[in-house]
Scaffold this active site. Structure first.
Site, short mmCIF file in Angstrom:
data_model
loop_
_atom_site.label_atom_id
_atom_site.label_comp_id
_atom_site.label_asym_id
_atom_site.label_seq_id
_atom_site.Cartn_x
_atom_site.Cartn_y
_atom_site.Cartn_z
N THR A 209 29.56 -46.65 3.74
CA THR A 209 29.39 -45.18 3.15
C THR A 209 28.39 -44.54 3.65
O THR A 209 28.32 -43.40 3.95
CB THR A 209 29.57 -45.34 1.57
OG1 THR A 209 28.58 -46.04 1.14
CG2 THR A 209 30.98 -45.75 1.15
N GLU B 15 21.92 -35.92 3.70
CA GLU B 15 21.90 -34.76 4.40
C GLU B 15 21.13 -35.01 5.89
O GLU B 15 21.19 -34.13 6.48
CB GLU B 15 20.98 -33.85 3.68
CG GLU B 15 21.75 -33.30 2.17
CD GLU B 15 20.87 -32.77 1.14
OE1 GLU B 15 21.27 -31.48 0.67
OE2 GLU B 15 19.68 -33.10 0.99
#
Lengths: 326, 731, 166
Positions: free
Chosen positions: B621, B692
């Site tokens: 992930t 991010e």
């Protein structure tokens, strides 16, 4: 969507009879019409579903090919004759939209596809095409997508499609039927310039329905469809060029070109072929062709770039077609 | 049991390395994955609730003004229409992230084109949508500035000034002074904002698509004037957020008011156009970068002055210069952030606010400086990594930037050669490569989570934390599994319900470290409870595969629990550890780009990202987060821009056909390297944020590759064909 | 008038405005098909109609009487996932999951289209048989947006499902 009455046409005559009413629209693939109905850009009182009429056939017609109005973009692009003899058309169709849309979109519907102008699709903005007399929001607004050729003070929208650009280069013919009978219109004359009546995209009269597009006998030459776009797929053309160019003994013998993304219609300028044919290809010659094409071209600020971009794209296509080195 | 930690000191115990299960970091498949791939995971609008009405928001087609009157009767007579609401509690904007209070009210005071002002409710969606298009509203209109370049600015934060940058520029052996612009971005999450509200006469329950439920509950309650104990929010699945769902949004407030007024459940889903026009834009920016260097390429001056915009009374300033504070050296520094107040839609968080547009510009300037000095751009960066925060003097908690540059270069096949553009041509295409650093500040916030061991020996984690695609379900099951000696599949993770303890929410890459730490703390407590039952020291006990083992024995957890459930709530709070240290994630990007010499079309051919973000909790992930960020780099560099009308300030390209998020064909196979590190200042699980980082700087690598390919320095993002051609003309 | 959805017959709506997408998500109770844009611009609503993939948001349900529709629920279930669904799971070909059903429906049809020899914009030889290359997959899947940015993994999943080396 506004409420509407849904009718399924069982016969073409029935459809054309119904569509003669100015509040009635024919529905085929729906990929553009349903989109615009949701936005209430289109608000028909009646929809005539012509989707099940038998107009989807692609068949030999003489040496040419007749593409039924309801043939999907997918069927046309995948048709062996189109791939072999009219590759510019297959390429143009495949450069447009997505597989999901092409599976639904039809030949007739694609010809009637309306502009993607941001002001046309937003009913809270002025647009002479959507609401004659309301003004043009694009001229002093966001005009990135907009036209540089054949625009008018009333409208600077572009015809957004790819398929028709190739058909214009191929000099195909639109077959139309209406209450007053059948007629044929060259694709090159099918779409209009906006002038003072931008609400009319094309020459169809009320009740007229496209039945087919006929491609003339194939001609020799190199077929090219070049589309310049911001994304590498699934984006409308900043500009596009459809070209069928042939050479013999070092001279150009054929130069059938049409341009997309520049005007309210697929742009075809007969002077370009006149200039190119019988000439020896060279960068200087291509520059002259671009001069002709872009004579009178006008940018509206944000789309000024289309003028040099079109020049370069045309040059690229002609170099590719003739083997001239840049 | 509740266990609380305010993290004032570095936690370098690295507990998760010493536990026995061996699942932390493992690339396990997402526990909710099967539901997602079979279309059975329910998103906000998809709960089947009988008797549910449909609401559609009505938006104002004016730049600014006030609603004078609404002719409700005109649509109440339309088929199926039940109500027209224009309640003063309605909100015209979404709340900013962690606002924790109602957004601006009333909605009827219009501050931007497209602001929702009313809600039409009908029995069916088609009826509501049609009526909403026909609601006559009279406005009192006002003018207002809409061009960010045409208004005076004021400082959005205190400038950073150190030494004398102007003098450093004058005295520099090499310098760069460049101004670069970026345009607005949209989050464009694939799931539109949606809510179904139910009111039982005293309490409100809302299925919504939101990222930070703890805050959203307060924001909704405050908007409605309700006690927040009367409000429950449910967001078990969120179809993407990227900042757009940080704060309570207009449809959730409107649906709630309608449900309370009408006594029936009400669903409100924004149209895609409404999402674009009324949620959040990333501000456009104008950034001046100044770099001064000595003859050896050591930075002596560093300037980053940025201009941004927002609505007059919105606080949020896009923190463009955030990582410029600490990324590179240079004793003479000037960093400023100035705000223009204009009447365009709200500016707010879009994935990686600040760094998403603030790093790539610095990275372009660094590339220009390397060229001037005549050294490899990687070498220039390596020369200028400060030993400590250049102004505040604090140490870096951990920083894998040099390693990312070096190992990324190797994986990419970076050629250390004199960089001279137009070196490679393939047909019509020039091919070039570019490099950029990545940096994203790390932050943690308060979070709680409850963890229990069930009598059957399985674990359960509960928090109002969300999984917006980031992998929360996976990593929390792994943290708990690792700590409790269970396979992750034996840990049930329940999220997205304000009835559970308040987690951090998803935003600012904070979720994994914050809520993950709360889970960790709860598990530490459970371990102690188990050790007490065994009468052993917790440290001498190993939990593995459902068994507790200690010197001299082992016992199955089920036996140890003896039919009982044990529970603990972890409560994590950030403390001095992130104040006393400079905590940030770092990385490096490498891109190969082809530029068409005729048309200026630029296509990314391959891209490598190398990232260091503390402990990797799940390699699958985490990698996906990096891939996502790098995909955004491509849109940021080449295709994405919000286009605002110069007359009334409305967002013109308000749909997914004309706002160009990258499509499959824009994105080549992307390569990701993850460099493991342990950052004990970042969190007690030594993890930093990664959601991010992959977006912070990569557009600069693409810009530098465009230059290397064709010799054109483009100073406007996105680098669309017209801009590349215009820059080529200047060469 | 009726429509067949995943083998089951459903009545068509009285209101002709109802799209196939809204019929699926509403009366048919099949919310696996997603509404992302409602205008044919994102692909989240992709379903198969008589085997062809279309954007169900741009199709009026009443125009589809007699048609056979396959949705994501028709391709497999959590207990018996289909080949493409399993491949997406194995390659993490999704994040938030919202575009995923559309990607999977689209990919399923796409492999058939390649088998049928349909060309794409990425096909070099228009008259030849297209191959399953990365570029072909990417072009043919470009009608399915994924904002999370899972494209790299989606392509790997499709390659596996197609029997290629991922």
């Amino acid at each position: 969507m506004r409420p509407f009455d849904y009718q399924r046409a069982e016969r073409l005559e029935h459809a054309s009879q119904l569509a003669a009413d100015s509040e009635t629209l024919p529905l085929a693939g729906g990929t553009n019409l349903i989109d615009l109905m949701k936005l209430q850009v289109e608000t028909p009182q009646t929809l005539v579903d012509i989707g099940r009429l038998s107009m989807g056939e692609i068949a030999e017609e003489g040496e040419g090919l007749r593409i039924g109005a309801l043939a999907t973009n997918t069927a046309t692009a995948a048709h062996p004759r189109v791939r072999a003899d009219y590759p510019v058309l297959a390429r143009a169709i495949l450069a447009g939209a997505t597989q999901q849309l092409r599976n639904k979109a039809t030949t007739g519907g694609n010809l009637c596809q309306r502009t993607r102008c941001y002001y046309f699709t937003n009913i809270d903005q002025p647009c002479n095409k959507r609401e004659p007399g309301s003004g043009c929001g694009a001229i002093d607004g966001v005009a990135r997508l907009h036209g540089i050729l054949g625009t008018s003070p009333q409208c600077i929208a572009t015809y957004p499609g790819d398929m028709a650009v190739a058909m214009a280069a191929l000099d195909a013919t639109v077959e139309i039927t209406g209450e007053s009978g059948e007629r044929s219109v060259p694709v090159r004359d099918f779409h209009r310039l906006p002038g003072d009546t931008p609400e009319k995209d094309n020459v169809l009269e009320p009740g007229e329905i496209i039945t087919a597009v006929t491609l003339p006998a194939p001609v020799s030459g190199k077929h090219i469809y070049r589309k310049v776009r911001e994304r590498s797929s699934y984006a409308f053309a900043l500009c596009s060029v459809a070209a069928i160019v042939d050479m013999a003994e070092g001279r150009i013998t054929r130069a059938d070109l049409a341009f997309g993304g520049l005007a309210h219609k697929p742009w075809h300028d007969p002077r370009i072929a006149e200039l190119l044919v019988d000439s020896e290809p060279s960068l200087a010659l291509f520059d002259k062709a671009a001069d002709l094409l872009l004579e009178g071209a006008q940018g509206y600020g944000e789309n000024d770039f289309k003028i040099p971009l079109t020049r370069r794209t045309l040059t690229a296509v002609l170099c590719d077609a003739t083997g001239v080195e840049a | 049991m509740s266990v609380h930690l305010k993290q004032d000191s570095v936690d370098d115990r690295n507990v998760l390395d010493k536990t026995g299960q061996g699942v932390i970091g493992e690339p396990i498949e997402r526990p909710e994955g099967l539901l997602k791939v079979t279309g059975t995971a329910p998103y906000a609008a998809e709960f089947k609730i009988p008797d549910c009405l449909e609401g559609v928001l009505v938006t104002a087609p004016i730049l600014r003004g006030k609603v004078k009157s609404i002719d409700r009767d005109a649509v109440l007579s339309m088929p199926g229409v039940v109500a027209v609401l224009s309640d003063e509690r309605m909100t015209g904007r979404a709340a900013q992230g962690m606002a924790n209070a109602a957004p601006f009210q009333p909605a009827q005071d219009v501050e931007y084109w497209g602001q929702p002002v009313a809600l039409v409710v009908a029995e069916s969606f088609e009826e509501a949508r049609d009526a909403a298009k026909h609601l006559p509203i009279e406005y009192e209109t006002e003018e207002g500035p809409i061009d960010p370049a045409a208004v005076e600015t004021s400082p959005a934060q205190d400038p950073t000034r150190q030494g004398d940058l102007a003098q450093a520029m004058n005295e520099a052996a090499h310098s760069v002074d460049v101004t670069i612009t970026t345009e607005g971005h949209a989050s464009a999450a694939m799931e539109p904002h949606a809510a179904i509200a139910q009111w039982d006469g005293s309490s409100l329950s809302v299925h919504a698509s939101l990222q930070m439920l703890k805050f959203n509950r307060t924001e909704l309650a405050d908007s409605l004037g309700l006690d927040e104990s009367k409000v429950r929010l449910l967001s078990p699945y969120v179809g993407g957020g990227f900042g757009s769902k940080l704060g309570i949004s207009q449809e959730a407030v409107a649906a709630s008011i309608a449900a309370m007024e009408l006594g029936r459940p009400v669903r409100v889903v924004m149209s895609r156009q409404q999402v674009f026009q009324t949620i959040m834009r990333r501000t456009e920016t104008q950034q001046r970068i100044r770099l001064a260097a000595d003859a050896d390429g050591k930075l002596t001056g560093f300037g980053h002055e940025a201009r941004i915009s927002n609505l007059p009374n919105e606080d949020f300033p896009e923190p463009v210069i955030q990582s410029s504070q600490f990324l590179y050296a240079g004793e003479n520094r000037l960093l400023t952030l100035d705000m223009a107040r204009i009447h365009r839609m709200t500016a707010g968080s879009v994935r990686a606010p600040g760094e998403a547009v603030g790093v790539q510009t610095v990275e372009q300037a660094m590339d220009m400086l390397a060229e001037k000095i005549g050294i490899d751009p990687i070498e220039l960066r390596l020369k200028n990594l400060p030993d400590q925060h250049p102004v505040k003097g604090m140490p870096y908690s951990s920083r894998k930037l040099a390693e990312c540059l070096q190992q990324g270069a190797e994986a990419f096949g970076w050629e250390k050669r004199p960089r001279k553009p137009r070196h490679t041509r393939e047909g019509e295409w020039w091919i070039g490569t570019g490099v950029a650093s990545a940096a994203r500040i790390h932050a943690v916030v308060e979070a709680k989570a409850r963890v229990s061991l069930q009598p059957d020996g399985t674990g359960m984690v509960e928090s109002d934390m969300t999984d917006i695609g980031t992998g929360t379900y996976s990593i929390l099951s792994q943290i708990a599994g690792e700590m409790l000696g269970l396979e992750p599949k034996d840990v049930l993770v329940r999220l997205g319900d304000t009835d559970f303890p308040p987690g951090s929410g998803s935003g600012g890459s904070m979720g994994a470290s914050s809520t993950g730490s709360a889970v960790f703390l709860a598990c530490e407590d459970l371990r102690e409870q188990l050790a007490r039952k065994l009468n052993v020291e917790p440290a001498s006990m190993v939990l593995k595969d459902g068994f507790a083992r200690w010197d001299g024995g082992q016992k199955a957890l089920t036996e140890l629990l003896d039919g009982d459930e044990i529970t603990a709530t972890g409560h994590f709070e950030p403390g001095d550890s992130t104040e006393d240290n400079l905590v940030s994630s770092f990385g490096a990007f490498f891109a190969e780009v082809a530029v068409n010499h005729w048309t200026g079309e630029s296509r990314v051919r391959r891209m490598t990202g190398a990232f260091g973000f503390g402990r990797v909790l799940n390699r699958r992930t985490a990698r996906s987060q990096c891939l996502g960020g790098m995909t955004w780099c491509i849109g940021n560099a080449l295709t994405e821009s919000l286009l605002f009308d110069p007359v009334d300030g409305h967002l013109a390209n308000c749909d997914l056909a004309e706002y160009h998020v990258p499509v499959h064909r824009d994105v080549p196979d992307l390569q990701v390297l993850m460099l493991e590190e342990r950052d004990g200042a970042a969190s007690p699980i030594q993890a930093k944020g990664v959601g991010e980082l992959g977006l912070c700087g990569g557009a600069g690598a693409i810009a530098n590759a465009i230059y290397d390919a064709c010799g054109a320095r483009v100073f406007e993002y996105p680098m669309t064909p017209d801009r590349v051609l215009a820059a080529l003309e200047r060469v | 008038m009726a429509i067949t959805i995943n083998g089951q017959e459903h009545a068509l709506p009285d209101d002709p405005r109802v799209t196939l997408l809204d019929l699926l998500r509403g009366d048919a109770g099949l919310t696996g098909t997603k509404k992302g844009c409602d205008h044919g611009q994102c692909g989240a609503c992709t379903v198969l109609v008589n085997g062809m993939r279309i954007n169900s948001c741009l199709a009026l349900a009443v125009t589809h009487d007699g048609d056979e529709v396959t949705t994501i629920e028709g391709l497999g279930s959590p207990t018996e996932p289909g080949v493409m669904q399993s491949a997406f799971l194995a390659h993490d070909g999704f994040q938030c999951g919202y575009c995923t059903p559309g990607q999977i429906c689209s990919a399923t049809a796409m492999l058939e289209e390649i088998k049928a020899g349909w060309p794409s914009d990425a096909t070099e030889d228009l008259e030849g048989a297209p191959e399953i290359t990365g570029e072909e997959i990417r072009e043919r899947m470009s009608g399915n947006l994924c904002r999370c940015g899972a494209y790299t993994n989606i392509v790997a999943a499709i390659r596996e499902a197609a029997g290629e080396d991922a």
